[in-house]
Design an enzyme around this catalytic site. Structure first.
Site, PDB file in Angstrom:
ATOM      1  N   GLU A  40       0.825  -1.214   0.000  1.00 17.06           N
ATOM      2  CA  GLU A  40       0.000   0.000   0.000  1.00 17.06           C
ATOM      3  C   GLU A  40       0.861   1.267   0.000  1.00 17.06           C
ATOM      4  O   GLU A  40       0.607   2.227   0.720  1.00 17.06           O
ATOM      5  CB  GLU A  40      -0.977   0.009   1.176  1.00 17.06           C
ATOM      6  N   HIS A  63       0.611  -8.361  -2.351  1.00 13.00           N
ATOM      7  CA  HIS A  63      -0.574  -7.924  -1.613  1.00 13.00           C
ATOM      8  C   HIS A  63      -1.764  -8.634  -2.250  1.00 13.00           C
ATOM      9  O   HIS A  63      -2.232  -8.256  -3.321  1.00 13.00           O
ATOM     10  CB  HIS A  63      -0.732  -6.411  -1.694  1.00 13.00           C
ATOM     11  N   PRO A  69     -13.277 -10.088   1.764  1.00 13.45           N
ATOM     12  CA  PRO A  69     -13.540 -11.297   2.559  1.00 13.45           C
ATOM     13  C   PRO A  69     -14.428 -12.313   1.842  1.00 13.45           C
ATOM     14  O   PRO A  69     -14.386 -13.501   2.157  1.00 13.45           O
ATOM     15  CB  PRO A  69     -14.250 -10.758   3.814  1.00 13.45           C
ATOM     16  N   ASP A 104       1.100  -8.843   2.596  1.00 18.04           N
ATOM     17  CA  ASP A 104      -0.217  -8.859   3.216  1.00 18.04           C
ATOM     18  C   ASP A 104      -1.049  -9.843   2.401  1.00 18.04           C
ATOM     19  O   ASP A 104      -1.465  -9.543   1.286  1.00 18.04           O
ATOM     20  CB  ASP A 104      -0.821  -7.451   3.191  1.00 18.04           C
ATOM     21  N   ASN A 124      -3.944 -11.127   3.372  1.00 17.28           N
ATOM     22  CA  ASN A 124      -5.374 -11.001   3.687  1.00 17.28           C
ATOM     23  C   ASN A 124      -6.001 -12.368   3.954  1.00 17.28           C
ATOM     24  O   ASN A 124      -7.145 -12.630   3.567  1.00 17.28           O
ATOM     25  CB  ASN A 124      -6.111 -10.277   2.557  1.00 17.28           C
ATOM     26  N   PHE A 146     -11.928  -5.620  12.440  1.00 15.40           N
ATOM     27  CA  PHE A 146     -11.215  -6.889  12.314  1.00 15.40           C
ATOM     28  C   PHE A 146      -9.962  -6.864  13.171  1.00 15.40           C
ATOM     29  O   PHE A 146      -9.214  -5.887  13.188  1.00 15.40           O
ATOM     30  CB  PHE A 146     -10.829  -7.171  10.855  1.00 15.40           C
TER      31      PHE A 146
END
Length: 659
Positions: free
Chosen positions: A306, A431, A436, A468, A470, A534
């Protein structure tokens, strides 16, 4: 105004409030409880006194000074997101003007028909309990401290110990807390200094008449919050060792890796992070905290996610170049977003110390481009392939660079060797998609990444895959990377709207992979992402345990620390993610003459343990080094430490000085 209340009820309260509108000299007004110097993001029209000589001397003429219209009028003036100024960072201001023809335009300081000035206001101390907030209430009867709300005032009045009370102010200061505003600059831009700390700033925009005099019409004034100092030095983070016997030779062989999602300014909005102070969300504050943490860890390799393109060009690359890093940036394959007056995009940036590593090659893993080819191979018909591509095309990427170690040379022909004889390492920065509801897309991207890495040009090359992802440790992505396959009944495979996973199963890979934190700690970090919505682990440093040994990891803050200001980001933690740091070294090649020793060394390597016969590491079990007490052998003296140590060498002194 003093609040007249009876002594038996509560303390006298003095609310110090800076007047948001005032004439040239400025001033301070007083108001009641719960009021204070609230920064304005939009300014109201302001009448300004003329400072030119003779402006009121002659009353002849067809129009008075009050009636004469200036060539331009200020239509809009605002601070960026209710910005609180930071020392040495320019205060971001937007100014829109309108000329007599009705044309609107932004002035960046070049318009000759307007002048600017900055003024410094009186000191407004921060809240005693919340130093990151401005105070609006001052107790002048008991605790003599400042507070940001009535709740804080009552907390201090009833619970603050006497030794923490402030000094009783002079009677004159209590009765008349009025201070003049002092001019500090006559330019459009201004960088606050140390003298401005804990003081508000006032920005006057004054149109000029044709003869150069100040107009009393058409101007505006903005008042900021109090100026805050640049962030202090980064918090000290202890490195926790993997255990085993300490070997001084490792100090010259080890290298440190840092991974962090730094939260792009594009996404740092008040709607997403309503609990965070506006000024703490501003890039002008966060960029300093981020840089200090990066420099404090002194990693040899840094992988960031990011990172905005403009932030990379204007901040990260020049600042880290001064610290000896070279960087590579790759933005996501998405359309640029209009943000703060210009189009920009975000992506991944990888930095490495040029004194330790030299770049050999670079690869970009474009998940969308790879999907276009792969989907057509696995889907049964063109219509299904088209639906699959629409779901998979998200613009995510991975940046892979091949680095050669300029210090450590290979000692065996089976080791991946660079052009100059040094160890080579493939560092991947990625990334994965955030959504979700798209577990299938995340797993697909992980699949494409490993398929690409299998085709790397150098055989037996160690991998570092940072980013990341996720994906939590319970996810299909984690299971796939860690175990080499995914159970057919995994919950993440239930949502497969395009049938992609059905076509890929059974999903397998043969690359040995482990994570630094599980290897050292027996489990992943408890939190790498901590927001109101989260709280969990999404970020990892994966590595090839066959070729690399992890020596230590950085301790991650526990929940009470992360929740000090509700969640992340906060005034002291500039991202919603927590950085991960691990120290590695290359495995020594096993002796060719002894097959048994080869097998033993290989087994130790696959566990991610320490090199050679110096310890098999903790693998996925063993004691938890986070708990520095009880039966931990490092505390009780059961472990081997350096000479003269106190039993905390590996987890304490060693970490602080050498890792």
């Amino acid at each position: 105004l003093k609040l007249g209340v009876r002594p038996e009820h509560t303390a006298r309260v003095l609310a110090t409030s800076v007047a948001l509108a005032g004439s040239s000299g400025g001033g301070a007004g007083l108001c009641g409880l719960r009021h204070g110097p609230i920064p304005q993001t939009m300014a109201a029209p302001q009448r300004s006194r003329s400072n030119s000589q003779g402006s009121s001397g002659s009353r002849s003429g067809s129009r008075s000074d009050d009636e004469e219209e200036p060539p331009v009028t200020v239509m809009r003036a605002e601070l960026v997101r209710g910005h609180r100024p930071v020392v040495v960072s320019e205060v971001p201001v937007y100014v829109a003007l309108r000329d007599k023809d009705g044309r609107f335009f932004e002035d960046k300081g070049s318009c000759p028909s307007v002048r600017y000035r900055w003024l410094r206001g009186p000191v407004i101390k921060p809240c005693f309990f919340h130093p990151h907030k401005m105070s609006v209430i001052r107790d002048v009867a008991k605790t003599f401290q400042c507070y940001c709300s009535k709740e804080c005032f009552l907390r201090g009045w009833h619970n603050l110990p006497q030794h923490m009370w402030g000094t009783k102010p002079d009677e004159n200061e209590v009765e008349e807390p009025i201070a003049e505003w002092v001019e500090v600059a006559s330019t459009r831009s201004y960088c606050p200094s140390q003298q401005d700390i804990d003081r508000p700033l006032r920005f006057d925009i004054i149109p000029l008449l044709k003869d150069g005099r100040d107009s009393v019409n058409g101007g505006m004034t903005i008042t900021t919050g109090t100026v805050i100092p640049t962030p202090k030095e980064a918090r000290t983070r202890r490195m926790i060792s993997n255990g085993g016997t300490f070997n001084a030779e490792w100090l010259s062989k080890q290298f440190k890796v840092m991974n962090w999602n730094v939260l792009a300014d594009l996404y740092a909005t008040e709607s997403v992070y309503p609990y965070c102070e506006k000024w703490a969300l501003s890039w002008t504050w966060r960029k300093h905290l981020i840089l200090k943490e990066l420099k404090s860890m002194a990693a040899d390799i840094i992988t960031l996610q990011e990172v905005q393109k403009d932030a990379y060009d204007d901040w990260f690359r020049p600042q880290l170049a001064e610290a000896g890093y070279e960087g590579i940036f790759q933005q996501k394959k998405r359309e640029p977003i209009f943000h703060r007056g210009k189009y920009t995009a975000e992506g991944c940036a990888t930095f490495y110390k040029t004194t330790r590593f030299k770049r050999v090659d670079k690869h970009v893993v474009d998940y969308d481009k790879l999907s276009a080819t792969e989907v057509r191979c696995v889907m049964p018909d063109a219509a299904s392939a088209e639906r699959g591509l629409q779901r998979l095309s998200k613009g995510n990427i991975a940046l892979a660079i091949i680095l050669e170690d300029q210090h450590i040379k290979t000692s065996h022909q089976s080791q991946a060797t660079g052009p100059n004889g040094g160890h080579v390492l493939c560092v991947v920065n990625t990334h994965i998609l955030c959504d979700p509801g798209s577990a299938d897309v995340k797993l697909w991207q992980a699949y494409l990444l490993l398929q690409t890495l299998k085709q790397m040009p150098i055989n037996n090359m160690p991998l570092l895959i940072c980013g990341d992802f996720n994906s939590t440790p319970e996810s299909a992505v984690y299971e796939y990377l860690r175990r080499g396959s995914v159970r057919a009944d995994h919950d993440d495979l239930r949502n497969d709207p395009c049938g992609l996973m059905k076509q890929l199963l059974p999903l397998r890979h043969s690359l040995p992979m482990a994570t630094a934190y599980e290897t050292c700690n027996g489990r992943e970090a408890q939190y790498t992402n901590y927001t109101e919505d989260f709280k969990g682990t999404l970020d990892y440093i994966w590595f090839s345990p066959d070729a690399l040994a992890v020596l230590a990891i950085s301790q991650v803050d526990d929940e009470p620390q992360l929740a000090q200001e509700t969640a992340l980001p906060s005034s002291t933690r500039p991202s919603d993610h927590v950085s991960l740091v691990a120290t590695f070294m290359f495995h020594d090649a096993p002796p060719e003459s002894n097959e048994a020793q080869q097998n033993q060394a290989s087994a130790g390597a696959r566990s991610g343990g320490l090199p050679g016969s110096l310890g098999g590491g903790m693998g996925g079990g063993g004691q938890n080094p986070y708990h520095m007490g009880g039966n931990n052998q490092m505390v009780n003296g059961g472990g081997h430490t350096a000479p003269g140590s106190d039993g905390l060498y590996m987890a304490g002194v060693y970490a602080a000085q050498y890792l």
